[in-house]
Design an enzyme around this catalytic site. Sequence first.
Site, PDB file in Angstrom:
ATOM      1  CB  CYS A 390      -0.972  -0.030   1.174  1.00 25.69           C
ATOM      2  SG  CYS A 390      -2.353   1.122   0.985  1.00 25.69           S
ATOM      3  CG  HIS A 516      -3.791  -3.726   2.882  1.00 24.96           C
ATOM      4  ND1 HIS A 516      -2.967  -3.247   3.876  1.00 24.96           N
ATOM      5  CD2 HIS A 516      -4.312  -2.630   2.256  1.00 24.96           C
ATOM      6  CE1 HIS A 516      -2.997  -1.925   3.864  1.00 24.96           C
ATOM      7  NE2 HIS A 516      -3.798  -1.521   2.887  1.00 24.96           N
ATOM      8  CD  GLU A 518      -1.473  -6.499   5.020  1.00 21.88           C
ATOM      9  OE1 GLU A 518      -1.812  -5.368   5.418  1.00 21.88           O
ATOM     10  OE2 GLU A 518      -1.060  -6.726   3.863  1.00 21.88           O
TER      11      GLU A 518
END
EC number: 6.3.4.2
Length: 565
Positions: A390, A516, A518
């Site tokens: 990001c 994102h 993750e």
Amino acid sequence: MARPKNVKHIFVTGGVISSLGKGILSASLGMLLKSRGLKVAIQKYDPYINVDPGTMSPYQHGEVYVTDDGAETDLDLGHYERFLDEATSQASNLTMGRVYKSVIDKERSGEYLGGTVQVVPHVIDEIKDRMAELAKNGNLDVLITEIGGTIGDIESLPFLEAMRQMKLEMGERNLLNIHLTFVPYIKAACELKTKPTQHSVKMLLETGIQPDILVCRSEKPLSREIKNKVGHFCNVNELDVIGLNDCDTIYEVPLMLLKEKLDLRVMKKLGLKKFREPNLEYWRDFCNKVLHPTEGEVTIGVCGKYTEYPDAYKSILEAFIHAGASNNVRVTIKLLRAEDAEAGSFDFKKEMQGVSGVLVAPGFGDRGIEGKISFIRYAREQNIPFFGICLGMQCATIEFARNVCGLHDANSTEFNKRTRFPVIDLMEQQKKVKEKGGTMRLGSYPCIIKEGSKAYDIYKKFLINERHRHRFEFNNTYRSALEEQGMVFSGTSPNGELVEIIELKDHRWFVGVQFHPELKSRVQQVHPLFHGFVAAAKEYEKGSRQMELTVDMPSFMPVENEPAQ
């Protein structure tokens, strides 16, 4: 709203102190019940007055976890997804602020027919209706609800009253309360103390709720005598006093609770038939790889703005645990404070010794940005594996534009509205947005990957869907200029307009993503980007670490932008 029948409810509360791990307990129990063949969902109720955590400081709240449908939620939902391997949604997180907002909106529209709007019944009924929302979708067997905060907090009282009423309405065979408490170990006395648990249960009883099961966190295992004592003073069967002592990784918790037979006690109390025996060999194998990797260790430098509070990067840290296990290495995280690289005294050669990969983390605002850019430049010039997420991807773009393409004033309009080269700019659809809460580009969006790119080698497919949380994007005006110098735009939105993935041609592993990843890494399915990044760091550790670093990092010289805050 009519509440669905046949759905069993489990409410998880906490006492004595905060941060005992209600989220991990809820996720672990859900995983155990799912492994027995039950269909399980988990939701989190937060007592704060914010509508959602989207505008809260990471220092106060930690990570904001984004769901596929674009909800900005509590980080505990990340634990639910990682343990259950099930997606959560907007309905999985409710705040007291959202409850009050809904009640006030209904009053303004006349839905209460001129009545006096009160906590009881109107606020409580709103909570009970929201509790039924998730239960009515998905043909559930069990719905686990974690109530945030600690027993005794005034903010949590409406949630507890709603639970009390639901138990009265539904019956004891359909709803139970698991209360998580703390049993401290006093080293001077070499003794576990049960009094805090007794007082916590007493406070819970004052709300009209008798806990059905007690889970006792402690430094050391609970003896049978301690369990008997807790049960006797708290009016709970000794078999329903579950010990949960400290462990080396949170992923051991389901195995510990299985050994304590928590899932069997829950099923018996709720009248659930004994489903299949759980097969947790894959989970044991994962824990073994986490605790006893056989192929060494790699150190990853995580550069961020909130490194004093690691919960701000919770999903990133958990994704590295997954990627470490999938690569059979231990991933050691070195948190790098972005501002340190702006002071001019940061010794890159010394401080980065032993670091085999650099991740620049997400964030907002101009504080620490030039430090992040310095870490990115170091990773690029030293050919160290780099991963930007990001804001990390946006900073990588700025660094490349400045130091490779010669656009020395390149910046994002988030940090310098007057920059001559706005390589990162506010998205067009965001330019008329005035409100902050819930207005970013949120949730899951598709991305098309370029064949032959590193991203394609990693994902091994053309179409992916990833979760987003941003307002700014790459400015396509500069795409050709950066491509000419070796930047590859390997992932874009389906219409090709929004850049999702960047990489560098002549670098061993340099990838930046606007999304994102993750948030989608799980125990059973490590995210391919994290797996690939750790694999590259592992390879770097084995080979390139033998080479001398020959290029010294120049002293930090800030660009003439607006003063950093």
